[in-house]
Structures are given as structure tokens and as C-alpha cells.
Scaffold this active site. Structure first.
Site, PDB file in Angstrom:
ATOM      1  N   CYS A 185      -1.185   3.060   2.402  1.00 26.60           N
ATOM      2  CA  CYS A 185      -2.534   2.967   2.968  1.00 26.60           C
ATOM      3  C   CYS A 185      -3.039   1.534   3.077  1.00 26.60           C
ATOM      4  O   CYS A 185      -4.010   1.272   3.790  1.00 26.60           O
ATOM      5  CB  CYS A 185      -3.507   3.794   2.133  1.00 26.60           C
ATOM      6  SG  CYS A 185      -3.038   5.535   1.975  1.00 26.60           S
ATOM      7  N   HIS A 209     -10.732   1.547   3.593  1.00 23.54           N
ATOM      8  CA  HIS A 209      -9.763   2.629   3.753  1.00 23.54           C
ATOM      9  C   HIS A 209     -10.474   3.948   3.501  1.00 23.54           C
ATOM     10  O   HIS A 209     -11.256   4.091   2.559  1.00 23.54           O
ATOM     11  CB  HIS A 209      -8.608   2.441   2.773  1.00 23.54           C
ATOM     12  CG  HIS A 209      -7.696   3.614   2.680  1.00 23.54           C
ATOM     13  ND1 HIS A 209      -7.180   4.238   3.803  1.00 23.54           N
ATOM     14  CD2 HIS A 209      -7.215   4.304   1.603  1.00 23.54           C
ATOM     15  CE1 HIS A 209      -6.420   5.246   3.420  1.00 23.54           C
ATOM     16  NE2 HIS A 209      -6.427   5.311   2.099  1.00 23.54           N
ATOM     17  N   ASN A 262      -7.790  11.300   5.317  1.00 26.75           N
ATOM     18  CA  ASN A 262      -7.086  10.069   4.968  1.00 26.75           C
ATOM     19  C   ASN A 262      -5.896   9.913   5.907  1.00 26.75           C
ATOM     20  O   ASN A 262      -4.911  10.633   5.795  1.00 26.75           O
ATOM     21  CB  ASN A 262      -6.624  10.140   3.513  1.00 26.75           C
ATOM     22  CG  ASN A 262      -5.909   8.888   3.052  1.00 26.75           C
ATOM     23  OD1 ASN A 262      -5.513   8.046   3.854  1.00 26.75           O
ATOM     24  ND2 ASN A 262      -5.723   8.762   1.749  1.00 26.75           N
TER      25      ASN A 262
END
Length: 338
Positions: free
Chosen positions: A119, A255, A285
Site C-alpha cells: 500500500c 492511504h 482499500n
């Protein structure tokens, strides 16, 4: 690793995004797993996510995001001679997903390679692209974050299936007027936390007795604690390297993992939650795609103004972290095609 930056000024010239058509709501999982819409929303902030079609790989998503960028900003790809794709779900070990994206967007011949930092990958890719332009190895760079995370998680695992979605976002970076663009980068990793978030690879070697399935596995409690701490620390460090403080942030672009993590960062910075760009309620996500997706969406909504102070921050497998401070230039990004 930290870097405080000076001339030539390099910043974001164009943005683009793509999300698959299939919307997977929390109700979908409530009928299959021991969970509910309220449980998922209250703990994560996620209400729905997108899943790629069978013919939509990470390169396909990346190509479509780049096509969106080219449509919104005609001429933005002119002169691009470097393509970097941040992904943990590549089409194959090789050729690189970046090379496939370059070939599918008229950039055949450009240098192209992938970056794999889960990520955190998009921030790492941004920093590499920035450095190569500064070194004279590239003129303009297309930086893509593209993920098909739906195939990386066990769709019967309540702990991970509900969290992740598919999508792609991208930016073109190049020279901008002095006083604008990237001001600092902060990157880091600590493999001591690696077992808390991992995805098995084709050539993975494991200690005897270690059990690991083919899907993404996460120790949610430990990753949450790590994320709350490192997102704040790296953001403060990046702003300090830029000669600023977190009080100077106009927009936080984090994020998109969990709304609680974002809320904790805003509270730490004294920043209203409305000044954090969030879309995880609709996309979940999307790993390395989450920050560029959020950037592209906020830009399309006209939220960024010329000279706004942005702070991009993320965290991920590794365990890793990254942050970048930049002054927004609304030159090309303020002149997108309608």
C-alpha cells in the site's frame, strides 16, 4: 530515508483514475460471512468496493486510468519517457505491468518497471520517478498505482475480504514553476513487522513449520497500531523536511485503509476531517491505487486550489511507510478538458 528538495521544481501535471463497474456492497458479504453492514461500516468506514471483471487485470485497469488522464488533460502524455507502476497484483512476474501499460497507451519504448511496496507503493514510485527526472534520466514520468486485490484475498475470510477493492489511479509528473511541486519525501520500512501483513509469492521461502496460505493475511490489530503511529510520524517528518509544520496542511491525502486511522491522523494534526481526502467508503482499500485514486477524484471535484499545501501519506506491507509534501500547481491540472 528522507529528502528535502530544491530546483528544478517537479510536480504533478495531470491525474487520472479508473474503477471497475462491479459494485460490491457490504450487504454482499453480510449474506455470505459472519458480518453485517453496520459491523463493517462502524469499524472501517467502508460501505462498498469495486471488483474487476475477469478480463480486467492490473495492466488493464492501469491503461484505463491512463486513458482517463489523457482524456482529461490532452497532451499530458507528450514527452513521457518513463512509466512506473506500483502494484502488488501484477499481471505476471514479467513482463512488468508498467511495460504493458506503456504498450497500451502509446508509450512503447519508454523505460518501464514495477515497484512492489504494497500500500506504500505509490509514494515509493513517485519518489523514484522524481529522482530519475532530477538525475536527467527522464523528462516526464507516468506514475501508476493499479491493483486487483479481489484476487489476492480469500473472499470467504471476513478479516480481509471486506477491506479490499480494485482500481487504478495515475499521475504525470514533470517540471513545474519554482515554488510549486514536491518539497520532500520520507520513506521507510521495518521487516520486523513483516509477518503482520503478507501475501505469498511464487518463489517464497518459509521457515520450517510456518503456515501461510495463498491469500493475503493480516494481523489487523498490529497493522492498525503501526498505521496510526507511522502515518502521523512520517507526515510530520515530511512537513518538517519541507520547512513546514502539520498546521500548514491544506489537504491530507492518505492511504485509504480505515477511516479510524485517518481520523486519528487528523486529530493529531489538528486538521478538520473535511480537509482529508477520503473515498474508502466507496472503494475500500485499493492498496497502491488508493492515493492516486483519491488525488484524481479530489482534483476533478475542484477541491485543490493553486498553491494549496498537500501532504500524501501511506503505509503498508513490509511493514513500510511513506509521505510526500507538495505545493499544488493548478496550471495544467486547472485546464482539464470538459
Amino acid at each position: 530515508m528522507t529528502a528535502s528538495l530544491s530546483a528544478p521544481a517537479i510536480g504533478i501535471l495531470a491525474v487520472g483514475a479508473y474503477a471497475p463497474a462491479a459494485v460490491i456492497t457490504n450487504a454482499h458479504y453480510a449474506t455470505r460471512l459472519d458480518t453485517s453492514d453496520d459491523w463493517i461500516t462502524s469499524r472501517t468506514g467502508i460501505r462498498e468496493r469495486r471488483h474487476a471483471a475477469p478480463d480486467e487485470s492490473s495492466s488493464v485497469l492501469g491503461i484505463r486510468a491512463t486513458q482517463d488522464l489523457a482524456g482529461r488533460f490532452p497532451g499530458a502524455l507528450d514527452g513521457v519517457n518513463l512509466v512506473i507502476c506500483a502494484t502488488s497484483s501484477p499481471d505476471a512476474m514479467f513482463p512488468s505491468t508498467a511495460a504493458l501499460i506503456a504498450g497500451g497507451t502509446g508509450l512503447r519504448g519508454a523505460a518501464a518497471f514495477d515497484v512492489s511496496v504494497a500500500c506504500s507503493g505509490f509514494l515509493y514510485a513517485l519518489s523514484v520517478g522524481y529522482g530519475m527526472i532530477r538525475a536527467g534520466l527522464a523528462k516526464k514520468a507516468l506514475i501508476v498505482g493499479s491493483e486487483v486485490m479481489s484476487g489476492a484475498v480469500d473472499q470467504n475470510d471476513r478479516n480481509t475480504a471486506i477491506l479490499f477493492g480494485d482500481g487504478a489511479g495515475c499521475v504525470v509528473i514533470g517540471e513545474v514553476p519554482q515554488g510549486y511541486g514536491f518539497q520532500s519525501f520520507v520513506l521507510g520500512a521495518d521487516s520486523a513487522g513483516g509477518p503482520h501483513l503478507y501475501l505469498r509469492g511464487a518463489a517464497l521461502r518459509l521457515p520450517e513449520g510456518t503456515e501461510m496460505g495463498p491469500h493475503l493475511t493480516q494481523n489487523g490489530r498490529e497493522v492498525f497500531k503501526f498505521a496510526v503511529r507511522t502515518l502521523g510520524d512520517s507526515a510530520e517528518q515530511a512537513m518538517r523536511q519541507a520547512g513546514k509544520t502539520t498546521a500548514d496542511i491544506d489537504w491530507l491525502v492518505p492511504h485509504q485503509a480505515n477511516i479510524r486511522i485517518i481520523e486519528a491522523a487528523c486529530e493529531r494534526f489538528g486538521l478538520p476531517i473535511e480537509r482529508a481526502v477520503t473515498n474508502l467508503d466507496r472503494y475500500g482499500n485499493t492498496s497502491a491505487a488508493s492515493i492516486p485514486l483519491a488525488l484524481a477524484e479530489a482534483q476533478a471535484q475542484g477541491r485543490f486550489k493553486d498553491g494549496d499545501q498537500l501532504l500524501l501519506a501511506g503505509f503498508g506491507g513490509g511493514l513500510s511507510w511513506g509521505a510526500a509534501a507538495l505545493k499544488w500547481w493548478s496550471g495544467p491540472t486547472g485546464k482539464q478538458s470538459s
